[in-house]
Design an enzyme around this catalytic site. Structure first.
Site, PDB file in Angstrom:
ATOM      1  N   HIS A 100      48.050  37.115 -74.441  1.00  0.00           N
ATOM      2  CA  HIS A 100      49.144  38.001 -74.860  1.00  0.00           C
ATOM      3  C   HIS A 100      50.394  37.529 -74.110  1.00  0.00           C
ATOM      4  CE1 HIS A 100      45.777  41.002 -75.777  1.00  0.00           C
ATOM      5  NE2 HIS A 100      46.219  40.489 -76.916  1.00  0.00           N
ATOM      6  N   GLU A 117      41.336  42.653 -66.492  1.00  0.00           N
ATOM      7  CA  GLU A 117      42.410  43.502 -67.030  1.00  0.00           C
ATOM      8  C   GLU A 117      43.009  44.268 -65.850  1.00  0.00           C
ATOM      9  OE1 GLU A 117      44.621  44.446 -69.904  1.00  0.00           O
ATOM     10  OE2 GLU A 117      42.718  44.082 -70.926  1.00  0.00           O
ATOM     11  N   GLU A 143      52.236  39.329 -70.960  1.00  0.00           N
ATOM     12  CA  GLU A 143      51.461  39.813 -69.810  1.00  0.00           C
ATOM     13  C   GLU A 143      51.581  38.770 -68.705  1.00  0.00           C
ATOM     14  OE1 GLU A 143      47.570  40.846 -71.313  1.00  0.00           O
ATOM     15  OE2 GLU A 143      48.435  42.217 -72.801  1.00  0.00           O
ATOM     16  N   HIS A 146      44.436  39.430 -68.238  1.00  0.00           N
ATOM     17  CA  HIS A 146      45.283  40.365 -68.995  1.00  0.00           C
ATOM     18  C   HIS A 146      45.933  41.399 -68.097  1.00  0.00           C
ATOM     19  CE1 HIS A 146      44.108  39.333 -73.191  1.00  0.00           C
ATOM     20  NE2 HIS A 146      43.074  38.797 -72.561  1.00  0.00           N
TER      21      HIS A 146
HETATM   22 ZN   LIG Z   1      46.247  41.489 -72.987  1.00  0.00          ZN
END
Ligand SMILES: [Zn+2]
Length: 287
Positions: free
Chosen positions: A14, A160, A17, A100
């Site tokens: 992404h 994450e 991020e 992430h």
């Molecule tokens: Zn992500």
């Protein structure tokens, strides 16, 4: 299983991020060591075009393009997923770690997509090294049907870390990402060397479902995350307690029989799908 000889450390799956992208920079600048005696670590930027444009994705979420039953590749991200699979998927001694950020208050969360001993032990090791970490299993789908980039090969996990606004960078969040990445790398090293010490049983979360906000006829939201839940990721909500508060003044309650653990609460990237949070149950894992 055979030893892992290569780690593929992915950031920018992404594009907005930043913690993973800056962990990569630290590695390139020699300020963080991601290699160990039994494996080497290669770096990959998942979606370079999205990174350049500082957005999550261009056409579609790249991190949903890796299920083997996905549709014909027409979007930029579907094409990117095909290219990544061709180049990186066929390596049986490789672990993919995909980094992430979340805007939710989830601290450091290790997302595991299989309950095989390799992963349940990894969860135990990371939890032992980092007691404040959350271990989250998302195992309702078989490995080939998992849509995530880290599942394109034989082994993969996601890290994450939040809360951090997309496009921003916080030292606390980067530090959590470093600590969790270090713990995963050390686990692989010890596992390769056959030097894993006694691992303790631990509590882990298991993804169940998402909570979607109800909409009116104009597509506008009729409710928002209840103030008692907002920011309280991985804190229990008991049967009959509120999850959402409607603008009419009434609450929407958790109707299940057991307590539930909301996470990804108010995640900004789920805005378009009106997802208020995901729900997990807590289980005791013996290793
Ligand atoms: Zn992500």
């Amino acid at each position: 299983m055979e030893n892992i000889t290569n780690i593929l450390l992915v950031s920018g799956t992404h594009g907005n991020e930043l913690s993973g992208l800056y962990l990569q920079k630290l590695i390139k600048d020699g300020r963080y060591d991601a290699n160990r005696s039994t494996f080497s670590t290669s770096l990959l930027t998942g979606n370079p075009e999205a990174v350049q444009q500082q957005c999550r994705f261009l056409d579609m979420d790249l991190n949903r393009q890796f299920s083997t039953s996905r549709q014909e590749a027409t979007s930029k991200e579907a094409k990117r997923s095909q290219a990544l699979i061709t180049q990186y998927a066929d390596n049986e001694k490789q672990l993919i770690i995909d980094l992430h950020n979340t805007t939710s208050n989830m601290g450091a969360t290790l997302i595991l997509l299989s309950e095989s001993p390799f992963y349940t032990k990894m969860g135990a090791y990371v939890k032992q090294r980092m007691p404040d970490a959350n271990i989250l299993f998302e195992t309702r789908t078989s490995w080939p049907e998992q849509p995530y980039l880290c599942t394109m090969g034989q082994y993969g996990v996601m890290i994450e870390v939040g809360a951090q606004a997309h496009g921003s960078l916080k030292s606390e969040t980067l530090d959590l990402m470093k600590r969790m990445t270090t713990a995963v790398l050390d686990y692989i090293e010890k596992s390769n060397l056959g030097q894993l010490d006694q691992l303790n049983a631990y509590e882990a979360y298991f993804y169940l479902e998402e909570v979607v906000v109800p909409l009116d006829q104009d597509g506008q939201r009729l409710a928002l995350v209840h103030p008692t839940v907002c920011g309280q990721d991985f804190q229990p909500v008991y049967p009959g307690e509120p999850l959402l508060a409607t603008f009419m003044g009434s609450d929407i309650h958790w109707q299940g029989e057991h307590e539930i653990y909301p996470h990804f609460i108010n995640e900004a990237a789920y805005c378009a799908s009106n997802i208020a949070m995901a729900l997990a149950e807590k289980k005791h894992i013996e290793v």
